[in-house]
Design a protein around this motif. Sequence first.
Motif, short mmCIF file in Angstrom:
data_model
loop_
_atom_site.label_atom_id
_atom_site.label_comp_id
_atom_site.label_asym_id
_atom_site.label_seq_id
_atom_site.Cartn_x
_atom_site.Cartn_y
_atom_site.Cartn_z
N GLU A 150 7.01 -14.90 -1.04
CA GLU A 150 6.90 -15.70 0.18
C GLU A 150 5.75 -16.70 0.06
N GLY A 151 4.65 -16.26 -0.55
CA GLY A 151 3.51 -17.15 -0.77
C GLY A 151 3.85 -18.29 -1.72
N LEU A 152 4.63 -18.00 -2.74
CA LEU A 152 5.07 -19.05 -3.65
C LEU A 152 5.92 -20.09 -2.93
N ARG A 153 6.78 -19.60 -2.03
CA ARG A 153 7.63 -20.51 -1.26
C ARG A 153 6.76 -21.48 -0.45
N MET A 154 5.73 -20.98 0.17
CA MET A 154 4.84 -21.82 0.98
C MET A 154 4.09 -22.84 0.12
N LEU A 155 3.61 -22.40 -1.05
CA LEU A 155 2.89 -23.31 -1.94
C LEU A 155 3.82 -24.40 -2.48
N CYS A 156 5.04 -24.02 -2.80
CA CYS A 156 6.00 -25.01 -3.27
C CYS A 156 6.34 -26.02 -2.19
N ASP A 157 6.56 -25.55 -0.99
CA ASP A 157 6.87 -26.46 0.12
C ASP A 157 5.71 -27.44 0.36
N LYS A 158 4.49 -26.92 0.32
CA LYS A 158 3.30 -27.75 0.57
C LYS A 158 3.16 -28.84 -0.49
N ASN A 159 3.55 -28.52 -1.73
CA ASN A 159 3.36 -29.47 -2.82
C ASN A 159 4.65 -30.15 -3.27
N LYS A 160 5.70 -30.02 -2.45
CA LYS A 160 6.99 -30.64 -2.73
C LYS A 160 7.51 -30.29 -4.13
#
Length: 404
Positions: free
Chosen positions: A208-218
């Motif tokens: 879930e944390g990876l998903r958030m980091l990916c979304d933040k950095n496109k």
Amino acid sequence: MSQDKVTRQTFDEIMVPNYAPSQFIPVKGEGSRVWDQEGKDYIDFAGGIAVNSLGHAHPALVEALTEQAKKLWHVSNTFTNEPILKLAQQLIESTFAERVFFCNSGAEANEAALKLARKYARDHFGPEKNEIISFTNSFHGRTLFTVSVGGQPKYSEDFAPLPGGIHHATYNDLASVRALISERTCAVIVEPVQGEGGVLPADPGFLEGLRMLCDKNKALLIFDEVQTGVGRTGELYAYMHHNVTPDILSTAKALGGGFPIGGILTTSNIAASLVPGTHGTTYGGNPLAGAVAGKLLEIVNTEEVLEGVKKRHHLFVEGLNAINHRYNVFTQIRGAGLLIGCVLNDTFKDKAKAFTTAAEKEQLMVLVAGPNVVRFAPSLVITEEEIAEGLARFERAVASVANS
């Protein structure tokens, strides 16, 4: 050279020595049992490395293959075919996917996923957004690209110079990802359970944390589900255990139940970057593979089979814990569903191969996941009787190593 009789020695005489196969040659399989050239029977806890999801020679798969073989084998991707379109429909109806691409293996699936991620980033953000983040001890295939993305230098260092723009974070450590990810990152690729790296599951919240980091950095989030997919963990795909959906998912191994097939699942928006001419495969999506995988998915994607995987997980873990209680060889028994790893303690450090060799002498097929983990990836429908008999054979193997 006579071709009438081949033996294990024949391998050493004529094959490229990149494998060191077991001393017996399997010639027949049925369910979770295999017979060698001498007629000795083995119980299969290896499953062709998480491939034989319905065991050997499953009647429904044999029938699907035989019937399709009478009709159409291969037409190339100059044309499409009915079995592969039906399989794509099944996968789309059962997952997050809107689009599917088929190939022949897990390495090819990950190669396609990584190429798509770079192409999508180039199309939408420009050529400078090309970096990929993977994880130490990960494994994504044996092509030059995927072996570079994999986080095990022993598989890549002999083939330098390697493709650039690849970074490796620490699995289950979001801070290490945060330190590497940037506006130049096009994708993060991760196994929900590291397979070859030791059967190590993702901690709660990590994906879930990876998903958030990916979304933040496109950046795109790629799940490598080559080993965890198609029922292996007790859900059709392992992402379904988590509150997270990937952008691209690679699948192979169990999808064909032993017939070579791989693929990627993704969304229509992302898939649009692979226009005609950008990527392809001669055999990928052939009618034989489509027919077999379609029938397998029909069987596996049921409550009976998926719940059965969870039940069998507990039988394995209980049995392995009982063996460990008597011989004290493992520090941990971990994994998900019927992907299970037994981590060796310091007394038996680097001796995983000794356990598989001892198991072979007891007529049991098991795997390693690195030098310190014994791995089990049996058929999803292995019987309770076969589990009990296989564990009894494994206990004899453990005893022989522990007492040597």
